[in-house]
Design an enzyme around this catalytic site. Structure first.
Site, short mmCIF file in Angstrom:
data_model
loop_
_atom_site.label_atom_id
_atom_site.label_comp_id
_atom_site.label_asym_id
_atom_site.label_seq_id
_atom_site.Cartn_x
_atom_site.Cartn_y
_atom_site.Cartn_z
N TRP A 155 0.81 -1.22 0.00
CA TRP A 155 0.00 0.00 0.00
C TRP A 155 0.85 1.27 0.00
O TRP A 155 0.31 2.36 -0.17
CB TRP A 155 -0.91 0.01 1.25
CG TRP A 155 -0.15 -0.30 2.50
CD1 TRP A 155 -0.04 -1.53 3.10
CD2 TRP A 155 0.68 0.58 3.26
NE1 TRP A 155 0.80 -1.46 4.18
CE2 TRP A 155 1.25 -0.17 4.31
CE3 TRP A 155 0.99 1.94 3.17
CZ2 TRP A 155 2.13 0.38 5.25
CZ3 TRP A 155 1.86 2.49 4.11
CH2 TRP A 155 2.42 1.72 5.13
N ASN A 156 2.17 1.18 0.24
CA ASN A 156 2.91 2.44 0.45
C ASN A 156 3.18 3.19 -0.87
O ASN A 156 3.30 4.41 -0.86
CB ASN A 156 4.18 2.23 1.27
CG ASN A 156 5.16 1.30 0.63
OD1 ASN A 156 4.81 0.56 -0.30
ND2 ASN A 156 6.39 1.32 1.09
N ALA A 181 -2.66 -4.22 -2.56
CA ALA A 181 -2.92 -4.26 -1.12
C ALA A 181 -4.38 -3.88 -0.85
O ALA A 181 -4.95 -3.04 -1.56
CB ALA A 181 -1.99 -3.29 -0.40
N LEU A 255 11.72 -6.82 -0.33
CA LEU A 255 11.20 -6.92 1.04
C LEU A 255 11.63 -5.73 1.89
O LEU A 255 12.02 -4.69 1.39
CB LEU A 255 11.65 -8.26 1.63
CG LEU A 255 11.32 -9.47 0.74
CD1 LEU A 255 11.86 -10.74 1.33
CD2 LEU A 255 9.83 -9.58 0.50
N CYS A 288 10.26 1.38 2.20
CA CYS A 288 11.25 0.37 2.59
C CYS A 288 12.66 0.91 2.45
O CYS A 288 13.60 0.29 2.92
CB CYS A 288 11.04 -0.90 1.81
SG CYS A 288 10.91 -0.61 0.07
N GLU A 462 14.44 -4.12 -9.92
CA GLU A 462 13.41 -3.49 -10.74
C GLU A 462 13.93 -2.17 -11.25
O GLU A 462 14.56 -1.41 -10.51
CB GLU A 462 12.14 -3.27 -9.90
CG GLU A 462 11.50 -4.58 -9.49
CD GLU A 462 10.24 -4.45 -8.65
OE1 GLU A 462 9.44 -5.39 -8.66
OE2 GLU A 462 10.07 -3.42 -7.98
P1 ADP Z 1 2.08 -4.83 5.38
O1 ADP Z 1 2.09 -5.47 6.74
O2 ADP Z 1 2.94 -3.63 5.31
O3 ADP Z 1 0.72 -4.60 4.82
P2 ADP Z 1 2.36 -7.25 3.88
O4 ADP Z 1 3.58 -7.99 3.47
O5 ADP Z 1 1.44 -7.92 4.86
O6 ADP Z 1 2.83 -5.85 4.41
O7 ADP Z 1 1.50 -6.85 2.62
C1 ADP Z 1 2.01 -6.70 1.32
C2 ADP Z 1 1.09 -7.40 0.35
O8 ADP Z 1 1.10 -8.80 0.66
C3 ADP Z 1 -0.38 -6.97 0.43
O9 ADP Z 1 -0.91 -6.97 -0.89
C4 ADP Z 1 -1.01 -8.05 1.26
O10 ADP Z 1 -2.39 -8.21 1.03
C5 ADP Z 1 -0.23 -9.27 0.78
N1 ADP Z 1 -0.25 -10.42 1.68
C6 ADP Z 1 -0.30 -10.43 3.04
N2 ADP Z 1 -0.34 -11.70 3.50
C7 ADP Z 1 -0.31 -12.52 2.42
C8 ADP Z 1 -0.34 -13.94 2.23
N3 ADP Z 1 -0.41 -14.79 3.24
N4 ADP Z 1 -0.29 -14.41 0.96
C9 ADP Z 1 -0.22 -13.56 -0.08
N5 ADP Z 1 -0.20 -12.23 0.04
C10 ADP Z 1 -0.24 -11.70 1.26
#
Ligand code: ADP
Length: 482
Positions: A155-156, A181, A255, A288, A462
């Site tokens: 989302w950022n 997101a 990441l 990040c 990227e």
């Molecule tokens: P944040 O905690 O900053 O939102 P995330 O890594 O949880 O970071 O989120 C980044 C993306 O990964 C988002 O699109 C989120 O919906 C997705 N996401 C979170 N959990 C999962 C999962 N178990 N499998 C696939 N995508 C995921």
């Protein structure tokens, strides 16, 4: 109140699948500055995710067989539409994400720049001939598109994190399914609408919204998906990598980071302060590559902190749509709690708050820009990414000491340092274990350079001509009997 868009049809509340907008809008998307609901989007399940992958798989062969010039022209039209609609896109972006409108406009331009760059790059993907091991034979290497790409984005940067993956992938002939997101799907869907208007054939780009885990399961297990591209937290990146092992997919990960920002005693302090503001407070500290640890050499610590505090006084917290705002709300209350936990831990271990340190009087998820000193390596803020407006200052004595502290983390995305000593610049740049190093600059992102991390921060790049590599396979041909 509806958004004052020039083109209200950019606010899509359905998913883009196989060239059509589909799905029942059920899941609310809220404005983090006001708490207002902006729109609803579908909550598609694993079955719909499978259908999206299959639409992309069906579109793959015809798209990959198009002339590079044709793919390039469509991307170019998409770029033109992104720029022509930048005001609307930025308004949607700020409304669902919170960043100041000026930053949102900057992000739309930045997102569009990847589409422009890869429209050009599409025409420059070439193979090679290599010296042969036999006089009657020839060796050739083709570079062919990998296949269906599944992308999961955060989302950022709701626009740029999508185009950075999608543009190079479709430029070289791949097709893509994106899951944005849940906080920021509207920007993604508006971008998809413009891709549709640019003439991208059905199925080449698909954008689906819904629960992450089941969609992620499909993306990492469906045999048609050949590349999983992910930008987000390290924990989810590791999970996706494990899941993708079952079908041996390429996994391209961007990441978390834990960026050091080092100010040596020979630095131009005013430039270092300007860089620190940019590297720390852009997007309210929610990137990040944001400076997470500010190391200042002891002789200049007091002067640097005084200047940084003065610069931070000029930051203005507010709704991103209000003129003059430089700091919007944080994305969620969970984000605020993390910043608070880092501050509390540092205070308990002897650090001092110089400025801020609390939730902002505006309420909601607004937080005061915060400056702390007396930070040490045993504090949580030294280990984990805060992802918020906290500038923690560590003091150090020697170059070797600060390089060791800077590298003492499992992350390796971006690092920054300020120095005017040419020898030190090369020594430190070479010693820092980071994929990207900003030297006398707090801003490094551009479509012209390879963005990415090492160690647990990721495994891909990227941007630039390197950005197509994830989406190309090398095929070796041996022609005998010549
Ligand atoms: P944040 O905690 O900053 O939102 P995330 O890594 O949880 O970071 O989120 C980044 C993306 O990964 C988002 O699109 C989120 O919906 C997705 N996401 C979170 N959990 C999962 C999962 N178990 N499998 C696939 N995508 C995921």
């Amino acid at each position: 109140m509806p958004l004052a868009l020039h083109d209200p049809s950019l606010l899509r509340n359905q998913c883009y699948l196989g060239g059509a907008f589909v799905g029942e809008p059920v899941e609310p998307v809220d404005n983090p500055a006001t708490g207002e609901e902006l729109a609803r989007v579908p909550a598609l399940d694993a079955k719909a995710a499978t259908a999206a992958v299959e639409a992309a798989a069906q579109a793959f062969k015809p798209w990959s067989r198009r002339l590079a010039k044709e793919r390039s022209s469509i991307l170019r039209r998409w770029f033109d539409l992104l720029i022509a609609n930048r005001d609307d896109l930025a308004l949607i972006l700020t409304s669902e994400q919170g960043k100041p409108l000026a930053e949102a406009l900057g992000e739309i331009d930045y997102a569009a720049s990847y589409v422009e760059f890869y429209a050009e790059e599409a025409k420059r993907v070439s193979g090679e001939t290599l010296p042969s091991h036999r006089v009657d034979g020839r060796i050739m290497v083709l570079r062919q598109p990998t296949g269906v790409v599944a992308a999961i984005t955060p989302w950022n940067f709701p626009a740029a994190m999508i185009t950075r993956k999608v543009a190079p992938a479709i430029a070289v002939g791949c097709t893509v399914v994106v899951k944005p997101a849940p906080e920021t799907p509207l920007t993604a869907l508006a971008i998809a609408e413009l891709a549709h208007r640019a003439g991208l054939p059905a199925g080449v780009l698909n954008v689906i919204t819904g629960p992450a885990a089941p969609i992620g399961e499909v993306f990492t297990s469906h045999p048609a998906v050949r590349v999983v591209g992910f930008t987000g937290s390290t924990a989810v990146g590791k999970l996706l990598m494990r899941q993708a092992a079952g079908t041996v997919k390429k996994v391209a990960l961007e990441l978390g980071g834990n960026a050091p920002f080092i100010v040596f005693d020979d630095a131009d302090l005013d430039a270092a302060v300007e860089g620190a503001i940019a590297a720390k407070f852009r997007n309210m500290g929610q990137t990040c590559v944001c400076a997470n640890r500010i190391y200042v050499q002891r002789p200049v610590e007091r002067a640097f902190v005084t200047k940084l505090a003065a610069a931070m006084e000029r930051l203005k917290v507010g709704n991103g749509l209000d003129a003059g705002t430089t700091q919007g709300p944080l994305i969620t209350s969970r984000a605020v709690e993390k910043v608070e936990a880092h501050i509390a831990d540092a205070l308990a271990k002897g650090a001092v708050v110089h400025m801020g340190g609390r939730r902002h009087s505006l309420g909601g998820t607004f937080f005061e820009p915060t400056l702390m000193t007396g930070i040490t390596q045993d504090m949580t803020v030294a280990r984990e990414e805060t992802f918020g407006p906290l500038a923690p200052v560590f003091a150090f004595d020697t170059e070797d000491e600060v390089v060791a502290m800077a590298n003492d983390t499992e992350f390796g995305l971006a690092g920054y340092f300020y120095s005017r000593d040419i020898g030190r610049i090369f020594r430190v740049a070479e010693e820092l274990e980071y994929g990207m190093v900003g030297i006398n600059s707090g801003l490094i992102s551009t479509e012209l350079a390879p963005f990415g991390g090492i160690k647990e921060s990721g495994n891909s790049r990227e941007g630039s001509h390197h950005g197509v590599e994830e989406f190309l396979e090398k095929k070796y041909l041996f022609v005998g009997g010549i």
